[in-house]
Design a protein around this motif. Structure first.
Motif, PDB file in Angstrom:
ATOM      1  N   LYS A  81      32.174  87.734 -25.689  1.00  0.00           N
ATOM      2  CA  LYS A  81      32.697  88.118 -24.363  1.00  0.00           C
ATOM      3  C   LYS A  81      32.907  86.886 -23.491  1.00  0.00           C
ATOM      4  N   ARG A  82      31.927  86.014 -23.490  1.00  0.00           N
ATOM      5  CA  ARG A  82      32.044  84.794 -22.686  1.00  0.00           C
ATOM      6  C   ARG A  82      33.171  83.923 -23.214  1.00  0.00           C
ATOM      7  N   TRP A  83      33.278  83.827 -24.547  1.00  0.00           N
ATOM      8  CA  TRP A  83      34.336  83.002 -25.143  1.00  0.00           C
ATOM      9  C   TRP A  83      35.716  83.550 -24.766  1.00  0.00           C
ATOM     10  N   VAL A  84      35.890  84.869 -24.831  1.00  0.00           N
ATOM     11  CA  VAL A  84      37.183  85.476 -24.480  1.00  0.00           C
ATOM     12  C   VAL A  84      37.559  85.127 -23.044  1.00  0.00           C
ATOM     13  N   GLY A  85      36.598  85.304 -22.143  1.00  0.00           N
ATOM     14  CA  GLY A  85      36.879  84.998 -20.745  1.00  0.00           C
ATOM     15  C   GLY A  85      37.265  83.544 -20.547  1.00  0.00           C
ATOM     16  N   GLU A  86      36.512  82.618 -21.152  1.00  0.00           N
ATOM     17  CA  GLU A  86      36.782  81.192 -20.993  1.00  0.00           C
ATOM     18  C   GLU A  86      38.106  80.806 -21.631  1.00  0.00           C
TER      19      GLU A  86
ATOM     20  N   ILE B  74      38.897  86.955 -31.963  1.00  0.00           N
ATOM     21  CA  ILE B  74      39.548  85.649 -31.799  1.00  0.00           C
ATOM     22  C   ILE B  74      41.054  85.777 -32.022  1.00  0.00           C
ATOM     23  N   SER B  75      41.429  86.532 -33.045  1.00  0.00           N
ATOM     24  CA  SER B  75      42.842  86.737 -33.361  1.00  0.00           C
ATOM     25  C   SER B  75      43.580  87.394 -32.198  1.00  0.00           C
ATOM     26  N   LEU B  76      43.040  88.484 -31.693  1.00  0.00           N
ATOM     27  CA  LEU B  76      43.710  89.211 -30.618  1.00  0.00           C
ATOM     28  C   LEU B  76      43.782  88.373 -29.341  1.00  0.00           C
ATOM     29  N   THR B  77      42.725  87.634 -29.082  1.00  0.00           N
ATOM     30  CA  THR B  77      42.717  86.780 -27.891  1.00  0.00           C
ATOM     31  C   THR B  77      43.792  85.707 -27.992  1.00  0.00           C
ATOM     32  N   LYS B  78      43.888  85.053 -29.161  1.00  0.00           N
ATOM     33  CA  LYS B  78      44.891  83.994 -29.333  1.00  0.00           C
ATOM     34  C   LYS B  78      46.303  84.567 -29.333  1.00  0.00           C
TER      35      LYS B  78
ATOM     36  N   TRP C 203      52.038  93.342 -26.400  1.00  0.00           N
ATOM     37  CA  TRP C 203      51.028  92.518 -25.719  1.00  0.00           C
ATOM     38  C   TRP C 203      50.002  93.435 -25.061  1.00  0.00           C
ATOM     39  N   GLY C 204      50.462  94.489 -24.418  1.00  0.00           N
ATOM     40  CA  GLY C 204      49.546  95.430 -23.772  1.00  0.00           C
ATOM     41  C   GLY C 204      48.677  96.163 -24.779  1.00  0.00           C
ATOM     42  N   TYR C 205      49.299  96.607 -25.895  1.00  0.00           N
ATOM     43  CA  TYR C 205      48.518  97.295 -26.942  1.00  0.00           C
ATOM     44  C   TYR C 205      47.452  96.361 -27.520  1.00  0.00           C
ATOM     45  N   THR C 206      47.838  95.101 -27.689  1.00  0.00           N
ATOM     46  CA  THR C 206      46.893  94.116 -28.235  1.00  0.00           C
ATOM     47  C   THR C 206      45.710  93.940 -27.305  1.00  0.00           C
ATOM     48  N   CYS C 207      46.008  93.870 -26.012  1.00  0.00           N
ATOM     49  CA  CYS C 207      44.931  93.701 -25.035  1.00  0.00           C
ATOM     50  C   CYS C 207      44.005  94.906 -25.023  1.00  0.00           C
ATOM     51  N   GLU C 208      44.563  96.106 -25.133  1.00  0.00           N
ATOM     52  CA  GLU C 208      43.732  97.320 -25.173  1.00  0.00           C
ATOM     53  C   GLU C 208      42.829  97.329 -26.412  1.00  0.00           C
ATOM     54  N   ALA C 209      43.379  96.889 -27.547  1.00  0.00           N
ATOM     55  CA  ALA C 209      42.571  96.825 -28.770  1.00  0.00           C
ATOM     56  C   ALA C 209      41.438  95.818 -28.615  1.00  0.00           C
ATOM     57  N   LEU C 210      41.732  94.682 -27.959  1.00  0.00           N
ATOM     58  CA  LEU C 210      40.702  93.665 -27.721  1.00  0.00           C
ATOM     59  C   LEU C 210      39.592  94.220 -26.835  1.00  0.00           C
ATOM     60  N   LEU C 211      39.963  94.875 -25.758  1.00  0.00           N
ATOM     61  CA  LEU C 211      38.957  95.422 -24.847  1.00  0.00           C
ATOM     62  C   LEU C 211      38.092  96.469 -25.533  1.00  0.00           C
ATOM     63  N   LYS C 212      38.710  97.247 -26.430  1.00  0.00           N
ATOM     64  CA  LYS C 212      37.939  98.256 -27.158  1.00  0.00           C
ATOM     65  C   LYS C 212      36.924  97.595 -28.088  1.00  0.00           C
TER      66      LYS C 212
ATOM     67  N   VAL D 156      39.096  95.345 -16.188  1.00  0.00           N
ATOM     68  CA  VAL D 156      38.114  94.881 -17.169  1.00  0.00           C
ATOM     69  C   VAL D 156      38.434  93.469 -17.631  1.00  0.00           C
ATOM     70  N   LEU D 157      39.711  93.212 -17.960  1.00  0.00           N
ATOM     71  CA  LEU D 157      40.073  91.894 -18.477  1.00  0.00           C
ATOM     72  C   LEU D 157      39.869  90.814 -17.414  1.00  0.00           C
ATOM     73  N   LEU D 158      40.242  91.119 -16.188  1.00  0.00           N
ATOM     74  CA  LEU D 158      40.039  90.131 -15.117  1.00  0.00           C
ATOM     75  C   LEU D 158      38.560  89.840 -14.901  1.00  0.00           C
ATOM     76  N   SER D 159      37.711  90.850 -15.153  1.00  0.00           N
ATOM     77  CA  SER D 159      36.264  90.614 -14.996  1.00  0.00           C
ATOM     78  C   SER D 159      35.764  89.587 -16.009  1.00  0.00           C
ATOM     79  N   TYR D 160      36.361  89.613 -17.213  1.00  0.00           N
ATOM     80  CA  TYR D 160      35.986  88.599 -18.213  1.00  0.00           C
ATOM     81  C   TYR D 160      36.468  87.209 -17.765  1.00  0.00           C
ATOM     82  N   MET D 161      37.691  87.168 -17.254  1.00  0.00           N
ATOM     83  CA  MET D 161      38.273  85.876 -16.870  1.00  0.00           C
ATOM     84  C   MET D 161      37.590  85.275 -15.652  1.00  0.00           C
ATOM     85  N   GLN D 162      36.984  86.107 -14.821  1.00  0.00           N
ATOM     86  CA  GLN D 162      36.373  85.609 -13.593  1.00  0.00           C
ATOM     87  C   GLN D 162      34.905  85.243 -13.753  1.00  0.00           C
ATOM     88  N   ASN D 163      34.289  85.661 -14.863  1.00  0.00           N
ATOM     89  CA  ASN D 163      32.864  85.349 -15.064  1.00  0.00           C
ATOM     90  C   ASN D 163      32.674  83.893 -15.471  1.00  0.00           C
TER      91      ASN D 163
END
Length: 978
Positions: A938-943, A859-863, A879-888, A971-978
């Motif tokens: 995963k669903r929450w992150v995408g939404e 939740i923290s990394l997403t926000k 921002w990019g490092y944060t996104c990579e940590a979130l995906l991991k 990968v991130l776009l796949s979450y946003m598109q689901n």
């Protein structure tokens, strides 16, 4: 010093008089604040002019003083350096010269010192010991060996490590050869002292200590010097295993003598060598097998031979585990001889067992319970038989069943006179029917394929439970214990018939019978099937529960004095389990149960004597609060507040007195950690969002520094304070109590042992008070945390700090968030956030293990990605490092923990039980989830990303294209598109 010596000695003597005890204790505690107090105690021990009981009291006080005051948590001496040196200079010589009763106390003190100092800070010790050994002075040697044993026995339970082996090699390099020389000279002294009873006993005491040290020195690995001299060593061991001299016999049938102790010690060494060093020792084993057989067939049934007999049987058990040695037993005739001449004599009930059953019933139960009687003949004989059966299951079963049938037939001829035959038959059958160990939770999990334990019960044992008269109490216990052992082998339908029989036997007039019934009932109520559904259900127990509990309380309270009420922990454990099983069904008769708990609390708090009992008492009380508290909070608060407040007043007063004398309380209070937990549970069970007057009046006392001094209080106080703060935040702020609470946080975070509780308290404060109330405190709070990170961080502290960061970052809707944290850190030191984030927060986020911690991080990394201005505009790479940590993190997404109603109480047989804080599991506080609606992360992150992208007019999608690698972008776009 002479005057001080006399003063302290007089106080110690006064402490022996119960009427003067408290006054003497306080005066001694005052003396203990003076430099040189420990040396003064040693001088009293050394002065023969003082009475023996005063010298012993001084040794006991010295031992406890050293335990409390030798070393702090950081490994620094708490005493002055000259006092430390004086203790080490005097202690060894004194240990050698004092009587054995005093040696035992000093030996424990030496062990405490050795734990921290040996060998690198006490590297002269072994040389000192070796220099004091004399080939012809057993009294001196016994003192030296006692010291050595008190230090080297620490190695026995330790796991292998380079540091440990370095220490052992240091000892062996100096002590090994003199030790073997002492064995040789001691052997010679025994030969020459054969007609001198006094000297012979002294030299045999030396040999007994030598056996203990053989075990110590060999406990981790076979010393090369022992391996090189193994033929000579085994020759001496065998010699004294078969040695006899009437001068060493004891007339008392219950008191083992030096001969028995030496032989028992030899068997202990033999078991170790067979289990660990069979490759080197195997060629020497045969002679010991025949000697142990001869010994077992000649030893009488007297209790003085119990330890020796059980050790000999343990040796045969260990030998039988090795195929080549076990083959010596592999024929029916030999097995018949083993059962008849070794197993049966040591498995059959003796007069001494019956006397204990009748005169010391609670001790009989504790010894008889599975796993608690490893040094009894019965247990050792059973283990030997089980091991034989593991090697030769069918022939052993056939032999034993013939004896079982014989004893059952003998019983049927005259049940009144021959009841012992049935006891032997049932015990024999149980021994071969059960395979593997009897587990505390399930009993026997696997059985002998050639027998049917349930058929045997129905044909031969059930009648003893059904019959109301004419059955010996021992046979009743046998029947109950049989059900207890084989409880997992019975179906739900069979338990539906058997359970009422157990309940009925709570009404027995025999102490052991009703206690075993309580033990069996409690364990049966924990049984579950493969789907973790209870075998005996809430609906099965609820109709019986009111009368069942009332009867259990009657048994507990029937002798209304503190020591008798808390004698039988098994009854209170059964009370606890019934309350756990019936849950809210207790509500209809809460008044009765509550009255009993209040009465028992008042009795045991007057004179606590059985930690197991009062642990189960408070667990049971916790269960009542958990299940009756939500519907009757005021009733429980009103009834429990007076006895709880009395406990706190008495125990905290004692701590205040000690602190006023500038002393650290030496023991955790008996009950305060339990009471603080129960107060918290009472509050949490109350559906009202406000604080009652009771809890408002508690705030000031629990903020007093005195109650936080005891380590055992800290977790319970944090639990209570974190229960009070959310309901009383406004009052706390208005009453200027926030700063004292933050002062407690500061005290906790500075101590490694309490750092986890510091973060629990801090997160509760932050989630309960608005940021405007705390705005002046954030900088000093974070300054403290960053200082700990820089100067003395630990793995647990770092991970809690990372969780704390994510906790702040995720609470952006409460005025916090990543930008808030960054701004506070920059006020402390500009630019420090970047290395903190890149070297600690992001990499250690992946180490978070608990699902809730990982969820907060997600939740923290997403926000941060969606709403942080700093990361959007200033820290574009971040921002990019944060996104990579979130995906991991999302590769292994946290899932909500499964809910489970099963309550597993603490293991009271664990060595650490009762040391410091013991958590009550019936009221264990679940981890608080600030975001319960987020389940599928995963669903929450995408939404959330999709909604934020819309809110920010496509800015998030733009960052995804600009700042991420193609793989991460996909990968991130796949979450946003689901």
């Amino acid at each position: 010093m002479a005057q001080d010596l006399q003063t302290v000695a007089q106080l110690l003597e006064a402490g022996l008089d119960p009427s003067k005890l408290k006054q003497a204790e306080r005066a001694i505690q005052q003396e203990a604040t003076k430099p040189g107090f420990s040396v003064c105690l040693l001088q009293i021990v050394a002065t023969e002019a003082f009475a023996k009981q005063v010298r012993l009291a001084s040794a006991l006080y010295f031992k406890n003083f050293i335990k409390r005051n030798w070393m702090d948590e950081e490994g620094n001496y708490k005493l002055l350096q000259n006092e430390v040196a004086a203790i080490k200079d005097e202690l060894i010589g004194l240990m050698i010269s004092v009587p054995p009763s005093i040696q035992a106390q000093l030996g424990e003190a030496i062990g405490v010192i050795a734990d921290s100092d040996f060998w690198e800070r006490w590297d002269t010790l072994v040389d000192d010991l070796v220099a004091r050994l004399r080939p012809d002075s057993p009294v001196t040697n016994n003192g030296v060996l006692q010291v050595a044993h008190s230090i080297f026995k620490r190695w026995r339970p330790l796991y292998r490590s380079d540091e440990l082996y370095t220490e052992i090699n240091h000892v062996l390099s100096k002590f090994g050869r003199p030790f073997l020389s002492l064995l040789e000279s001691t052997d010679g002294l025994i030969e020459s002292s054969g007609s001198d009873p006094t000297k012979l006993r002294q030299v045999f005491a030396t040999m007994s200590l030598i056996m203990k040290l053989f075990y110590d020195l060999s406990s981790q690995d076979l010393p090369p010097i022992f391996e090189d001299n193994l033929p000579a060593i085994t020759s001496v061991l065998h010699k004294y295993l078969t040695y006899d001299n009437p001068l060493l016999h004891t007339e008392d049938e219950s008191e083992a003598g030096p001969l028995e102790f030496v032989k028992a010690g030899i068997f202990e060494v033999l078991v170790l060598y067979v289990q660990k060093y069979e490759d080197a020792f195997g060629t020497h084993v045969a002679q010991f097998i025949s000697s142990s057989w001869n010994l077992l067939t000649t030893l009488g049934p007297e209790t003085k031979y119990d330890i020796l007999t059980s050790r000999a049987l343990q040796f045969l058990t260990s030998v039988t585990k090795i195929q080549q040695h076990a083959q010596g037993f592999n024929d029916e005739s030999t097995l018949g001889q083993v059962v008849e001449k070794v197993i049966l004599p040591n498995l059959s009930l003796r007069e001494s067992d019956i006397e204990m059953f009748e005169d010391e019933p609670i001790e009989f139960i504790r010894r008889d319970l599975e796993g608690s009687d490893s040094d009894t003949r019965r247990r050792a004989a059973t283990n030997f038989l089980k091991q034989l059966m593991e090697q030769f299951e069918k022939p052993v079963t056939d032999v034993v069943l013939r004896y079982v049938e014989h004893y059952l037939a003998d019983y049927s001829k005259n049940p009144t006179s021959n009841w012992k035959s049935k006891d032997t038959a049932v015990f024999l059958y149980s021994s071969i029917a059960a395979k593997g160990i009897v587990t505390a939770s399930q009993g026997v999990k696997s059985t002998n394929q050639y027998v049917n334990p349930i058929d045997f019960f129905q044909s031969n044992i059930a009648c003893d439970l059904i019959s109301d008269s004419g059955i010996e109490p021992v046979l009743k216990v046998d029947a109950i214990k049989y059900l207890y052992i084989f409880r997992s082998q019975m179906s739900r339908e069979q338990w539906r018939d058997a359970f009422p029989l157990l309940v009925k036997h709570l009404g027995s007039s025999n102490y052991v019978v009703y206690s075993y019934a309580a033990i069996a009932i409690e364990r049966v109520l924990t049984l579950t099937d493969e789907a973790r559904r209870p075998i005996v259900t809430q609906s099965d127990v609820a109709p019986l529960s009111k009368d069942l509990l009332e009867h259990l309380f009657h048994l507990i309270e029937k002798d209304p004095v503190p020591e008798k009420i808390q004698e039988n922990e098994f009854l209170m454990r059964c009370v606890m389990r019934v309350l756990v099983v019936i849950k809210e069904d207790v509500v209809s008769y809460t008044d009765n149960v509550l009255a009993h708990f209040v009465t028992i609390t008042q009795f045991i708090s007057a004179n606590p004597s059985n930690p197991r009992f009062y642990y189960y008492h408070f667990e049971a009380l916790g269960a009542l609060i958990r299940f009756a508290g939500p519907s009757q909070p005021e009733k429980l608060e009103t009834s429990l507040y007076p006895p709880f407040a009395s406990i706190l007043q008495n125990e905290v007063s004692g701590m205040v007195i000690m602190l006023s004398l500038k002393l650290t309380p030496n023991l955790s209070p008996e009950f305060t950690p339990y009471v603080f937990q129960l107060f918290a549970a009472l509050l949490e069970a109350n559906p009202s969002a406000s604080l009652s007057e009771y809890y408002q009046s508690l705030i000031s006392p629990i903020l007093a520094i005195e109650v936080w001094v005891s380590k055992g209080n800290v977790p319970a106080l944090v639990r209570l304070l974190t229960s009070i703060i959310p309901r009383g935040a406004t009052d706390i702020a208005n009453n200027n109590q926030l700063e004292p609470i933050l002062g407690i946080f500061q005290q906790l975070v500075a101590n490694r042992a309490n750092e986890i509780y510091a973060f629990e308290l801090l997160e509760c404060i932050i989630s309960s008070f608005p940021p405007t109330t705390l705005e002046h405190y954030y900088v000093p709070i974070l300054q403290m945390l960053l200082t700990r990170l820089q100067n003395s961080k630990t793995e647990s502290f770092t991970l809690r700090f990372v969780r704390f960061y994510h906790f702040i970052s995720a609470m952006d809707d409460g005025g916090l968030g990543a930008d808030f944290f960054l701004r506070i850190v920059d006020q402390i030191q500009s630019g420090v956030f970047v290395p903190l984030y890149l070297t600690i927060i992001l990499p250690d986020t992946q180490k978070l293990a608990r699902p809730l911690d990982r969820k907060i991080a997600v939740i923290s990394l997403t926000k941060t990605l969606t709403d942080s201005s700093a990361f959007a505009e200033k820290y574009t790479k971040g921002w990019g490092y944060t996104c990579e940590a979130l995906l991991k993190l999302l590769e292994n997404p946290p899932v909500p923990a499964a809910t489970d109603d099963l309550i597993v109480d603490q293991d009271v047989d664990d060595m650490s039980f009762g040391v410091g804080f013991t958590q009550l599991t019936t009221i264990k506080k679940p981890a608080k989830d600030q975001w319960p609606d987020v389940t599928d992360v995963k669903r929450w992150v995408g939404e959330y990303l999709k909604a934020a992208d819309s809110r920010h007019k496509g800015r998030i999608a733009g960052y995804v294209q600009e700042r991420l690698s193609p793989e991460a972008r996909q990968v991130l776009l796949s979450y946003m598109q689901n």
